[in-house]
Write a protein that holds these residues in place. Structure first.
Motif, PDB file in Angstrom:
ATOM      1  N   ARG A 421       0.821  -1.221   0.000  1.00 24.32           N
ATOM      2  CA  ARG A 421       0.000   0.000   0.000  1.00 24.32           C
ATOM      3  C   ARG A 421       0.849   1.262   0.000  1.00 24.32           C
ATOM      4  O   ARG A 421       0.527   2.243  -0.667  1.00 24.32           O
ATOM      5  N   HIS A 422       1.929   1.237   0.761  1.00 25.42           N
ATOM      6  CA  HIS A 422       2.848   2.373   0.790  1.00 25.42           C
ATOM      7  C   HIS A 422       4.256   1.858   0.408  1.00 25.42           C
ATOM      8  O   HIS A 422       5.087   1.619   1.275  1.00 25.42           O
ATOM      9  N   PRO A 423       4.478   1.658  -0.876  1.00 23.01           N
ATOM     10  CA  PRO A 423       5.759   1.086  -1.306  1.00 23.01           C
ATOM     11  C   PRO A 423       6.930   2.017  -0.972  1.00 23.01           C
ATOM     12  O   PRO A 423       6.794   3.251  -0.996  1.00 23.01           O
ATOM     13  N   ASP A 424       8.053   1.371  -0.676  1.00 20.57           N
ATOM     14  CA  ASP A 424       9.293   2.114  -0.385  1.00 20.57           C
ATOM     15  C   ASP A 424      10.034   2.312  -1.715  1.00 20.57           C
ATOM     16  O   ASP A 424      10.898   1.512  -2.094  1.00 20.57           O
ATOM     17  N   TYR A 425       9.671   3.376  -2.402  1.00 24.65           N
ATOM     18  CA  TYR A 425      10.274   3.605  -3.715  1.00 24.65           C
ATOM     19  C   TYR A 425      11.777   3.880  -3.617  1.00 24.65           C
ATOM     20  O   TYR A 425      12.530   3.586  -4.545  1.00 24.65           O
ATOM     21  N   TRP A 426      12.181   4.473  -2.519  1.00 22.92           N
ATOM     22  CA  TRP A 426      13.628   4.738  -2.372  1.00 22.92           C
ATOM     23  C   TRP A 426      14.401   3.424  -2.233  1.00 22.92           C
ATOM     24  O   TRP A 426      15.468   3.270  -2.834  1.00 22.92           O
ATOM     25  N   HIS A 427      13.889   2.494  -1.482  1.00 24.80           N
ATOM     26  CA  HIS A 427      14.517   1.176  -1.388  1.00 24.80           C
ATOM     27  C   HIS A 427      14.562   0.522  -2.766  1.00 24.80           C
ATOM     28  O   HIS A 427      15.570  -0.090  -3.140  1.00 24.80           O
ATOM     29  N   PHE A 428      13.463   0.654  -3.524  1.00 25.69           N
ATOM     30  CA  PHE A 428      13.416   0.082  -4.868  1.00 25.69           C
ATOM     31  C   PHE A 428      14.515   0.690  -5.745  1.00 25.69           C
ATOM     32  O   PHE A 428      15.236  -0.010  -6.457  1.00 25.69           O
ATOM     33  N   LEU A 429      14.673   2.000  -5.676  1.00 21.16           N
ATOM     34  CA  LEU A 429      15.697   2.656  -6.495  1.00 21.16           C
ATOM     35  C   LEU A 429      17.112   2.252  -6.078  1.00 21.16           C
ATOM     36  O   LEU A 429      17.987   2.036  -6.927  1.00 21.16           O
ATOM     37  N   THR A 430      17.336   2.156  -4.778  1.00 20.66           N
ATOM     38  CA  THR A 430      18.687   1.760  -4.322  1.00 20.66           C
ATOM     39  C   THR A 430      18.982   0.313  -4.690  1.00 20.66           C
ATOM     40  O   THR A 430      20.129  -0.037  -5.000  1.00 20.66           O
ATOM     41  N   GLU A 431      17.942  -0.558  -4.702  1.00 16.77           N
ATOM     42  CA  GLU A 431      18.142  -1.952  -5.080  1.00 16.77           C
ATOM     43  C   GLU A 431      18.461  -2.078  -6.566  1.00 16.77           C
ATOM     44  O   GLU A 431      19.376  -2.807  -6.956  1.00 16.77           O
ATOM     45  N   THR A 432      17.700  -1.385  -7.407  1.00 12.07           N
ATOM     46  CA  THR A 432      17.974  -1.483  -8.851  1.00 12.07           C
ATOM     47  C   THR A 432      19.353  -0.903  -9.179  1.00 12.07           C
ATOM     48  O   THR A 432      20.065  -1.427 -10.048  1.00 12.07           O
ATOM     49  N   GLU A 433      19.723   0.145  -8.504  1.00 11.31           N
ATOM     50  CA  GLU A 433      21.053   0.716  -8.726  1.00 11.31           C
ATOM     51  C   GLU A 433      22.148  -0.254  -8.293  1.00 11.31           C
ATOM     52  O   GLU A 433      23.170  -0.419  -8.978  1.00 11.31           O
ATOM     53  N   ALA A 434      21.930  -0.964  -7.167  1.00 11.76           N
ATOM     54  CA  ALA A 434      22.908  -1.948  -6.695  1.00 11.76           C
ATOM     55  C   ALA A 434      23.010  -3.116  -7.667  1.00 11.76           C
ATOM     56  O   ALA A 434      24.102  -3.639  -7.926  1.00 11.76           O
ATOM     57  N   VAL A 435      21.840  -3.542  -8.233  1.00 12.12           N
ATOM     58  CA  VAL A 435      21.858  -4.631  -9.213  1.00 12.12           C
ATOM     59  C   VAL A 435      22.669  -4.231 -10.442  1.00 12.12           C
ATOM     60  O   VAL A 435      23.491  -5.006 -10.944  1.00 12.12           O
ATOM     61  N   ARG A 436      22.468  -3.030 -10.946  1.00  8.39           N
ATOM     62  CA  ARG A 436      23.215  -2.587 -12.131  1.00  8.39           C
ATOM     63  C   ARG A 436      24.709  -2.485 -11.839  1.00  8.39           C
ATOM     64  O   ARG A 436      25.549  -2.764 -12.711  1.00  8.39           O
ATOM     65  N   HIS A 437      25.046  -2.098 -10.641  1.00  5.89           N
ATOM     66  CA  HIS A 437      26.464  -2.034 -10.268  1.00  5.89           C
ATOM     67  C   HIS A 437      27.090  -3.427 -10.287  1.00  5.89           C
ATOM     68  O   HIS A 437      28.203  -3.620 -10.799  1.00  5.89           O
ATOM     69  N   THR A 438      26.373  -4.430  -9.743  1.00  8.84           N
ATOM     70  CA  THR A 438      26.873  -5.810  -9.737  1.00  8.84           C
ATOM     71  C   THR A 438      27.041  -6.328 -11.160  1.00  8.84           C
ATOM     72  O   THR A 438      28.060  -6.952 -11.508  1.00  8.84           O
ATOM     73  N   VAL A 439      26.046  -6.070 -12.010  1.00  4.84           N
ATOM     74  CA  VAL A 439      26.089  -6.529 -13.399  1.00  4.84           C
ATOM     75  C   VAL A 439      27.265  -5.882 -14.139  1.00  4.84           C
ATOM     76  O   VAL A 439      27.982  -6.549 -14.896  1.00  4.84           O
ATOM     77  N   ALA A 440      27.479  -4.608 -13.921  1.00  2.00           N
ATOM     78  CA  ALA A 440      28.588  -3.916 -14.577  1.00  2.00           C
ATOM     79  C   ALA A 440      29.934  -4.505 -14.161  1.00  2.00           C
ATOM     80  O   ALA A 440      30.853  -4.627 -14.978  1.00  2.00           O
ATOM     81  N   ARG A 441      30.053  -4.899 -12.893  1.00  2.00           N
ATOM     82  CA  ARG A 441      31.296  -5.517 -12.425  1.00  2.00           C
ATOM     83  C   ARG A 441      31.542  -6.842 -13.116  1.00  2.00           C
ATOM     84  O   ARG A 441      32.667  -7.148 -13.527  1.00  2.00           O
ATOM     85  N   VAL A 442      30.487  -7.663 -13.286  1.00  2.00           N
ATOM     86  CA  VAL A 442      30.631  -8.961 -13.959  1.00  2.00           C
ATOM     87  C   VAL A 442      31.041  -8.757 -15.418  1.00  2.00           C
ATOM     88  O   VAL A 442      31.923  -9.447 -15.936  1.00  2.00           O
ATOM     89  N   VAL A 443      30.419  -7.802 -16.091  1.00  2.00           N
ATOM     90  CA  VAL A 443      30.761  -7.511 -17.485  1.00  2.00           C
ATOM     91  C   VAL A 443      32.230  -7.096 -17.604  1.00  2.00           C
ATOM     92  O   VAL A 443      32.956  -7.533 -18.505  1.00  2.00           O
TER      93      VAL A 443
END
Length: 456
Positions: A421-443
């Motif tokens: 009902r009250h999503p934590d959009y900031w947590h969502f943004l920090t998670e997606t940013e962390a995922v992209r950082h991990t993917v970039a490291r693997v690449v």
């Protein structure tokens, strides 16, 4: 004239004729040698015939050869002593000390053979009228022996001198550097003094530069006293140090007017920036109010202290700027520069914090309206990395597949969290940013390994 009287006269005349004939029949060198004595009218010489005079001449030749050898050895020793003094004036290395010791040892041998030569000369007077042939032969032998010893030691001296080549070259090079190095140091001091005078004429005191220049005074005194008193190596080092320090003073003096102008510009710029940040900091509270109204507490709690921190930081920066202005007036350039750097750091931190609040609201507004754009962006990055991991392979490397699989799962969890009902959009943004950082490291790892020829 009576017969009685005529006979002595005839006998005297015949004797004179025989003497003239005898002189005419003598070898030419001995005639020449005899003439001075004959005409001098003083004394007579006992003649031993051709063999005796030949031995006298041989002895004299041996004496002349020994004298020439003695002169050559003495000259070589004098020249070598100059070389040794040149080396010791510059070099105190073990090699130089060994050279001094070697020269001293040679000097003892030279003294010994020179003493033998002088004894041989003093022992035989080759000009004696009654010189016996045996004495002349003995003199020749002793003088020849003395000559051979002199020549032998001269050879040792020459070989020793050849071995000094590298040391002597180094010493002469340093001596050649000495006068130019001292002159360059003097000229650098003069240039620094002139630059300092010019700065003072413009109204700048430059007390610290004046003190640094004055500190070089004792070194200049020692340079003027010369290398004879302080040593070549030490004088060269001192000249280089004076040159370097005086050049630094000159350069800083030349830059001082520009430095003062730069400090003035920075003072004006940072004061203006502090005023602007004070105004901007006032916008943080309305931003926080909107964040509180529209988003969950987790989205804005970390920004709660920004207004207070911004006000405090701006105030601290303004205090530093006041101190910097005072330091500028007192021409404490280093203090002014340091204080300006501190004020700038405080304002940078405040700027980032104030900007963070507005940026947070902007990003949260965007993702709350359309989270799919962030999701698609992140999934594209994962798929691109997965394709790269599979290129040229049937199965990916586990060390690459594992973090990519974990990134997929992490993204799925972040997306699922938005369904509340009250999503934590900031947590969502920090998670997606962390995922992209991990993917970039693997690449990056995959490309580095393949670039180095590992993996396929």
């Amino acid at each position: 004239m009576t017969a009685t009287h005529a006979q002595p006269h005839a006998r005297a005349k015949a004797s004179a004729v025989r003497d003239v004939l005898t002189l005419m029949l003598l070898p030419v060198p001995l005639v020449v040698a005899a003439l001075p004595a004959a005409f001098a009218g003083g004394g007579t010489r006992r003649w031993f015939g051709g063999r005796g005079e030949s031995q006298r001449a041989d002895a004299q030749a041996a004496k002349d050869a020994a004298a020439a050898a003695f002169y050559e050895l003495d000259t070589a020793q004098r020249d070598l002593r100059i070389s040794i003094e040149t080396i010791t004036a510059v070099d105190s290395s073990p090699g130089a000390r060994r050279a001094v010791e070697g020269f001293a040892a040679l000097g003892q041998r030279i003294d010994e053979v020179s003493h033998g030569y002088i004894e041989a000369v003093d022992a035989h007077d080759l000009d004696r009228d009654d010189l016996e042939p045996s004495a002349a032969s003995r003199a020749r032998n002793e003088l020849t022996k003395a000559k051979d010893e002199l020549i032998r030691v001269k050879g040792d001296l020459d070989r020793f001198e050849q071995g000094l080549g590298p040391l002597l070259d180094k010493a002469e090079t340093q001596l050649a550097r000495l006068a130019p190095a001292v002159e360059r140091a003097r000229q650098a001091l003069l240039a620094a003094s002139n630059a300092l005078d010019a700065v003072r004429a413009s109204g700048l005191r430059a007390d610290d530069l004046a003190a640094r220049l004055a500190a070089l005074g004792p070194d200049l005194t020692k340079l003027n006293q010369g290398a004879g008193q302080h040593g070549v190596a030490e004088t060269l080092q001192r000249a280089d140090r004076v040159l370097r320090d005086a050049e630094a003073v000159r350069a800083e003096a030349a830059q001082l007017p520009e430095r003062a102008q730069e400090i003035d510009r920075r003072l004006v710029s940072l004061r203006t920036r502090a005023q602007a940040l004070t105004t901007r900091a006032g916008t943080v509270e309305p931003v926080l109010s909107e964040l509180r109204r529209r988003f969950a507490a987790a989205c804005w709690q970390d920004l709660q202290q920004v207004p207070d921190h911004a006000a405090t930081s701006v105030h601290q920066a303004e205090e530093k700027l006041k101190e910097a202005g005072k330091a500028r007036e007192e021409q404490r350039w280093a203090d002014a520069t340091s204080l300006l750097s501190t004020a700038r750091a405080l304002l940078n931190g405040t700027d980032e914090a104030v900007s963070a609040a507005g940026d947070r609201l902007r990003r949260l507004n965007a993702v709350s309206k359309d989270p799919q754009q962030e999701i698609d962006r992140t999934r594209f990055a994962i798929r691109d990395a997965q394709r790269l991991a599979m290129t040229g392979r049937n199965t990916p490397e586990p060390r690459h597949a594992r973090p990519l699989d974990q990134s997929v799962a992490r993204l799925d969890r972040a997306v699922a969290a938005l369904e509340g009902r009250h999503p934590d959009y900031w947590h969502f943004l920090t998670e997606t940013e962390a995922v992209r950082h991990t993917v970039a490291r693997v690449v990056s790892e995959i490309r580095e390994e393949r670039g180095a020829g590992h993996g396929g």
